[in-house]
Design a protein around this motif. Sequence first.
Motif, PDB file in Angstrom:
ATOM      1  N   ALA B 531       0.839  -1.201   0.000  1.00 37.69           N
ATOM      2  CA  ALA B 531       0.000   0.000   0.000  1.00 37.69           C
ATOM      3  C   ALA B 531       0.875   1.252   0.000  1.00 37.69           C
ATOM      4  CB  ALA B 531      -0.913  -0.003   1.213  1.00 37.69           C
ATOM      5  N   ASN B 532       1.979   1.206   0.749  1.00 34.62           N
ATOM      6  CA  ASN B 532       2.867   2.369   0.806  1.00 34.62           C
ATOM      7  C   ASN B 532       3.532   2.626  -0.542  1.00 34.62           C
ATOM      8  OD1 ASN B 532       2.424   3.224   3.378  1.00 34.62           O
ATOM      9  ND2 ASN B 532       4.053   1.941   4.274  1.00 34.62           N
ATOM     10  N   ILE B 533       3.917   1.545  -1.218  1.00 32.05           N
ATOM     11  CA  ILE B 533       4.473   1.726  -2.569  1.00 32.05           C
ATOM     12  C   ILE B 533       3.412   2.366  -3.454  1.00 32.05           C
ATOM     13  CG2 ILE B 533       5.363   0.541  -4.590  1.00 32.05           C
ATOM     14  CD1 ILE B 533       6.560  -1.542  -2.711  1.00 32.05           C
ATOM     15  N   GLY B 534       2.165   1.876  -3.270  1.00 36.87           N
ATOM     16  CA  GLY B 534       1.056   2.452  -4.033  1.00 36.87           C
ATOM     17  C   GLY B 534       0.908   3.937  -3.784  1.00 36.87           C
ATOM     18  N   SER B 535       1.034   4.329  -2.509  1.00 39.63           N
ATOM     19  CA  SER B 535       0.831   5.758  -2.237  1.00 39.63           C
ATOM     20  C   SER B 535       1.961   6.589  -2.830  1.00 39.63           C
ATOM     21  CB  SER B 535       0.682   6.070  -0.741  1.00 39.63           C
ATOM     22  OG  SER B 535       1.000   4.996   0.044  1.00 39.63           O
ATOM     23  N   ILE B 536       3.157   6.028  -2.885  1.00 46.44           N
ATOM     24  CA  ILE B 536       4.244   6.780  -3.513  1.00 46.44           C
ATOM     25  C   ILE B 536       3.915   7.011  -4.990  1.00 46.44           C
ATOM     26  CG2 ILE B 536       6.674   6.704  -4.176  1.00 46.44           C
ATOM     27  CD1 ILE B 536       6.666   6.981  -1.293  1.00 46.44           C
ATOM     28  N   GLN B 538       1.076   7.292  -6.249  1.00 47.53           N
ATOM     29  CA  GLN B 538       0.029   8.333  -6.289  1.00 47.53           C
ATOM     30  C   GLN B 538       0.554   9.688  -5.826  1.00 47.53           C
ATOM     31  OE1 GLN B 538      -3.214   7.452  -7.250  1.00 47.53           O
ATOM     32  NE2 GLN B 538      -2.295   5.446  -7.683  1.00 47.53           N
ATOM     33  N   ARG B 539       1.862   9.761  -5.561  1.00 52.12           N
ATOM     34  CA  ARG B 539       2.499  10.964  -5.016  1.00 52.12           C
ATOM     35  C   ARG B 539       1.835  11.368  -3.699  1.00 52.12           C
ATOM     36  NH1 ARG B 539       5.833  13.377  -9.177  1.00 52.12           N
ATOM     37  NH2 ARG B 539       5.152  12.666 -11.201  1.00 52.12           N
ATOM     38  N   TRP B 560       8.186  14.787   4.386  1.00 47.01           N
ATOM     39  CA  TRP B 560       7.579  14.193   3.186  1.00 47.01           C
ATOM     40  C   TRP B 560       6.888  15.265   2.366  1.00 47.01           C
ATOM     41  CZ3 TRP B 560       8.330   9.714   0.896  1.00 47.01           C
ATOM     42  CH2 TRP B 560       8.886   8.651   1.634  1.00 47.01           C
ATOM     43  N   GLN B 561       6.267  16.191   3.072  1.00 47.05           N
ATOM     44  CA  GLN B 561       5.552  17.244   2.320  1.00 47.05           C
ATOM     45  C   GLN B 561       6.517  18.108   1.541  1.00 47.05           C
ATOM     46  OE1 GLN B 561       3.386  18.830   5.554  1.00 47.05           O
ATOM     47  NE2 GLN B 561       1.544  17.621   5.124  1.00 47.05           N
ATOM     48  N   LYS B 562       7.707  18.264   2.118  1.00 50.07           N
ATOM     49  CA  LYS B 562       8.678  19.119   1.450  1.00 50.07           C
ATOM     50  C   LYS B 562       9.487  18.372   0.378  1.00 50.07           C
ATOM     51  CE  LYS B 562      10.084  20.884   5.458  1.00 50.07           C
ATOM     52  NZ  LYS B 562      11.094  21.340   6.383  1.00 50.07           N
ATOM     53  N   CYS B 563       9.317  17.059   0.356  1.00 52.45           N
ATOM     54  CA  CYS B 563      10.198  16.239  -0.487  1.00 52.45           C
ATOM     55  C   CYS B 563      10.102  16.633  -1.955  1.00 52.45           C
ATOM     56  CB  CYS B 563       9.812  14.781  -0.308  1.00 52.45           C
ATOM     57  SG  CYS B 563      10.771  13.696  -1.338  1.00 52.45           S
ATOM     58  N   ASP B 564      11.217  17.062  -2.530  1.00 52.11           N
ATOM     59  CA  ASP B 564      11.237  17.537  -3.912  1.00 52.11           C
ATOM     60  C   ASP B 564      11.040  16.407  -4.903  1.00 52.11           C
ATOM     61  OD1 ASP B 564      11.572  20.109  -3.234  1.00 52.11           O
ATOM     62  OD2 ASP B 564      13.774  20.043  -3.313  1.00 52.11           O
ATOM     63  N   ALA B 565      11.691  15.297  -4.621  1.00 50.07           N
ATOM     64  CA  ALA B 565      11.670  14.187  -5.571  1.00 50.07           C
ATOM     65  C   ALA B 565      10.237  13.776  -5.878  1.00 50.07           C
ATOM     66  CB  ALA B 565      12.444  13.007  -5.001  1.00 50.07           C
ATOM     67  N   MET B 566       9.408  13.812  -4.835  1.00 46.90           N
ATOM     68  CA  MET B 566       8.022  13.397  -5.021  1.00 46.90           C
ATOM     69  C   MET B 566       7.295  14.316  -5.985  1.00 46.90           C
ATOM     70  SD  MET B 566       6.649  10.864  -3.091  1.00 46.90           S
ATOM     71  CE  MET B 566       5.253  11.231  -2.049  1.00 46.90           C
ATOM     72  N   ASN B 674       1.640   4.491 -13.953  1.00 50.18           N
ATOM     73  CA  ASN B 674       1.711   5.161 -15.244  1.00 50.18           C
ATOM     74  C   ASN B 674       2.120   6.611 -15.128  1.00 50.18           C
ATOM     75  OD1 ASN B 674       1.293   3.336 -17.382  1.00 50.18           O
ATOM     76  ND2 ASN B 674      -0.787   3.001 -16.585  1.00 50.18           N
ATOM     77  N   GLU B 675       2.386   7.217 -16.271  1.00 55.58           N
ATOM     78  CA  GLU B 675       3.110   8.465 -16.379  1.00 55.58           C
ATOM     79  C   GLU B 675       2.579   9.652 -15.549  1.00 55.58           C
ATOM     80  OE1 GLU B 675       6.086   9.978 -16.564  1.00 55.58           O
ATOM     81  OE2 GLU B 675       6.432   8.379 -17.999  1.00 55.58           O
ATOM     82  N   PRO B 676       1.334  10.030 -15.663  1.00 57.08           N
ATOM     83  CA  PRO B 676       0.971  11.255 -14.919  1.00 57.08           C
ATOM     84  C   PRO B 676       1.215  11.105 -13.415  1.00 57.08           C
ATOM     85  CG  PRO B 676      -0.976  10.140 -15.774  1.00 57.08           C
ATOM     86  CD  PRO B 676       0.197   9.472 -16.386  1.00 57.08           C
ATOM     87  N   ASP B 677       1.097   9.865 -12.948  1.00 53.47           N
ATOM     88  CA  ASP B 677       1.423   9.612 -11.540  1.00 53.47           C
ATOM     89  C   ASP B 677       2.939   9.585 -11.394  1.00 53.47           C
ATOM     90  OD1 ASP B 677      -1.189   9.473 -10.811  1.00 53.47           O
ATOM     91  OD2 ASP B 677      -1.342   7.314 -11.192  1.00 53.47           O
TER      92      ASP B 677
END
Lengths: 136, 1101
Positions: B531-536, B538-539, B560-566, B674-677
């Motif tokens: 589920a956590n991988i899933g949420s990543i 989903q950004r 996490w909120q500040k995380c740029d990579a996301m 997929n891409e937009p995510d």
Amino acid sequence: MALCVAVVSKENAPKYVASLNPADELQIQYEIHSSIDFVEEKLKTGKKDMRELYLGQLYSTEDHKVYGYVTNTKVKFFVVIDSSNLLLRDNEIRFMFRKLHTAYTELMCNPFYIPGDYITSENFDKVARGILTGNS
Amino acid sequence: MVDYREFDFPAELCCSPSPLIAIAGLDTVNNAIHRSIWDAFHSPVGRESRAVLNFFHLTSEFKFPTMSEKQLMPNIPKGILKRNWIEKHIHYDPAVIVIFYDCDWDDESWNEKISECSSRVQSIRLSLEGRKSRIVVVLIQKQLPILASDDTTTTERAASLCVACNLDPKALFILPVVDNIHGYAIRLENAFYDLAQNYYQHQIRAVKLKLENLSKTSHQYLIVRYEFKIGFYNELKQDHHNAHKHYHQCYMSLLEIRTFDTNIYEVKVVAAYIVYKISRLLFSMKRARDALSQFNSHINVFKSMIGPPELMFEHYAWLSKQFSMFASLFDETTAESFTATQAMNPGFFFKEAAEYAKKRKDSAYNICQDVNVYPASNPLNEWNSIEFYGQRPWRLMKNINITDYDTIEADGILALKYYENYKVDHSKSIISLLGNAMKQFKNYKCPRMRNLLAVQMADEYYNAKDYSKALTLWSHMLWDYRDEGWKAIAHELVNKCLKCAYLTASVQNYVELNLEALKYYKNDDLQKSLANIGSIIQRQIPEPENGLDEYEKNIAVQMWQKCDAMKSKSVLEIDMSVTNSTVDTKVVLKDVSCDSIEIDVFLKANFPILVQFSKLTACVTCIDNSYDVEVCTDSSKLIYGESKTYKYTCKFVPSPNDIGKEITVNSIQLQLGNEPDFPIMLKFYSSTKKTKSFEREMNNFSLSKTSDDEFERMKQITSATLKPRSSRLGMVIKHDNPALLLEWYNVSVCLTNLEDRPVSDICLNLSLNRNNNEKVELSTEICEDPDKNTLSLPVDFKIGNMLVGDEKNQSFFIRSSSLDTRYFQLMISYTIEDNNGIKIACVKDVEIIIDVVVVFDISVTYMSSRFEPVSKIHIGESLIMVPCIKCLSPWPIFIENTSFQLAEHIAVSPGGYQSVLNEVVLESDESATEIICVTPSEHSENVLGCFTVNWKRSNMESNCKSGYSCLELPKITTEKSTFLVDMKTPAHGWLHTPMSIVYFLHNNSESLLTLNISMEANEAFMMAGHKDLNVTILPESTYKLHYNLYPLVVGVSTLPKMHISCNSESNDLKNILNDMLLRSLQTHIYIMPKHVPTSTAEIFN
């Protein structure tokens, strides 16, 4: 009597671990793992007597003492005892290993056991548990 | 608030002391000579064998430390060891004072000099205030002392100087300033050293005297102090053995001191110092084992001496320090001597030190966490000026009022607690101790022990909230433990790492670890990981890990909120070679040709619930080109569940530029989301070696062959060379194997263009390949036409262009002069244009194997004129040579001609030579014989010449050109003979018809030859001529003897036998004569029946 009994394969992967109280099993596993260093070193420098499989005390901490034994096929047995237990003599530890070795040999003779698999044999477990509780 | 420093080993204690020498009267700044003297004392030349001394400048400003007041009766001291005492003897209290003075024996102003010198000595002696330091005067002289002449003045003046300065004559030294100042310096050093020894011995005696007056009951502190002093003086004397002895006694007396809460700290500190000294001495005396046992008993004694329980942490700090001190000493002193072993190395002591540091931290946490105020009385203020080692600063405070003693004590303890709570960085010290231990265990080859310590170090980093460092360490350890199959430990480490990754909001690590975790987690945890991988993807911010408190969670969420990579990145790439997850791939390059490349991708996945991936691609690279091949984009085929292996196949066309290069499947990428995510790309690098997979030892014994096993067994093929397009020209190679030795062997290649378009630049390349041995290249000739020049290998035959259906022939000849089988490589290459007009190179390799066989076996026999085999020949006698040729070739051979190339001294006998074998054809195994009669004309080497046969294959179709066989005629010994006999007879005789026989006797020698010749008549002939005759033959001349014979019988008849004997006695000549007669005279002749011409006819008529 003993706190933990472990069998480690010749590639140094654990094949059987049984311990008296599961709470400190992880810590004991760490200690057994680091004891492998000393076994390896002893194997490398070459034992003088090939028939002597018992390696003696490998490592001790405040709580535990780790004893080692290695078969001719480089399978390692470990017995961990409580450091405060002064009743156990070298001879008794040797006896534990001999029992383990016999049990292991019997396990190997079982055609349904594939060497290298994790040991799930009930018989072996019984022997190991016997060593842990001290009533064999 | 002062800068209080906790218990440590002071510098003056840790250095190794050496005798202190004070130098006066050397102006090293302005005077070059003085400078060179000073430098000579400090030069490193020959340092090992020189005395170890500690020099310092005694300037006029120098003030000797004040002497302690001498008391007649030993009093009860306030402490054990004075803090300034050691330093005093190392730096300020010299054993020897050396006064340098420039003065020559013949100095003009001798008297002034003497008084100046003595006043200097006096002033220094005064400043010593009764110290027993030895005083020495060194005269710096510009001339070498002249021993003989000036002796009296010198001794006089020396004596007067000694008297003036009140100096022992032995304490006066002369230092001539000459070239070899170094040698003088060493001698002076030795003298100083002896004086220093003497001084310290004196000191020891003084202390011992005082020691004797002490009683064990009341002066325990003083006993310890004096023993320590004796030990230290001995150490200054470089007498390690006695130093150790006294330090040990000192330690034993220390143990006898009764301890209370008030003095226990002092006792522990002093004990630590003494043990330090003892250990150091034992190590330097190479008694590491004793040092170890001494240290162990020290720890056993003091382990239980905790002192006041509210200062528990101090005890642990002290213990930790003991271990780390001992470990460093052990490490320093054993670095060269290798006394440490794997089972007993400094690492264990560092480890123990770290363990006590941890205990200290725990107890400090328990005891001190609510101490937030430093007491106003500032009880630690004077910690730096206390008189004795290990005493409490607050007890020295002035204006102590007996009543508030307890308050002050409480304040002091409070201050220590405050200090412990706020000023000590426990984690840092634990980490540095663990770091030291790891270094040691690495040196002593204990990688696993090192891993264990690294895990503990990471634990400490985690406690110190340095999550990123903890994460790095743990994740590395995770790989090690995982690779050795310690699942329980790996599981724990994954948990820890995940916490860190979550707390640092490191997306990359977080996803990697979650993938890794799939392997260990079960049920709920596993669902959560997925589920956590899933949420990543989903950004979104993943669920926090278990076991984190609210505060940590809040901080993490903010991160996490500040995380740029996301936010910014479009794809998250995960290198699967570092993680060991439940998905794995293998790749096999199946079909590699220039038309298309086929790849099989095998994917093994094991998920408890169905997981759908979106894309499977392969990245194939060539040297400077790369292809992204889509293996499967249909996400409905990329749904994985319980353990199963899937197979995908894909094809792509390589670019013609990559022909001849190596192509590699670099990575397989599996995309999740997929891409937009925020899709996660799992990259499986095929080149990096996967972590050791634990194959079962006897895999083949396993009963069930599951797909799992198949996947494990599958061998990856990740790279291949892209071969050029293979030739489609028809190629027929014609030759008649085997080739004959030395013939021009014909090979013809017939090419037919079977391509569907014209080809150009055809080239045949002929070379010897690697199967040949080295000599073959030298014994092989090659040419296009035997009449033209030979070519050198490798040979290119340019053929040019061919239209569709054209046929071209290329032939060449090979001559082999050895019998080795030859392996030729014939490579055809040409270019052809494809539909787009791009030229494509095509090649084809063919191997041509040519065996070589012998044509003839030629043997030669030599015969005498009587056709008897001979073993040697004589000059002037005729010789018949008979070469016999046996054909060994599998083909019929046509002999073109045979010839003899005779040596110069061999002449063909009259009648000449005519080859009888010209144009003869020999089939296999047939033999032919040639014959020639020759006469050797002079004595020369035994070489006779050669016999040559020119031949060729008799079937003309083979096209092979002529060969020849040449045989050197075998050698035979030639002898010169002094006497020759020759005879001339008719071919046959007729019954009852007289015939004449002539004997020729040749004398070839240079002397007169007198012979007795007798003819032995027999029944077959009647004979007319000399029967018994004495002949004298002149040198180099011939004598003729005529006989008429009248045959009496028909058939082969024995001729009358000639006997020649010699008048001279020599037996040799007799033998030669007989030999020669036997050899050269005909013994028989055939007699025909009587010839009746016409007469019978007449009768009948």
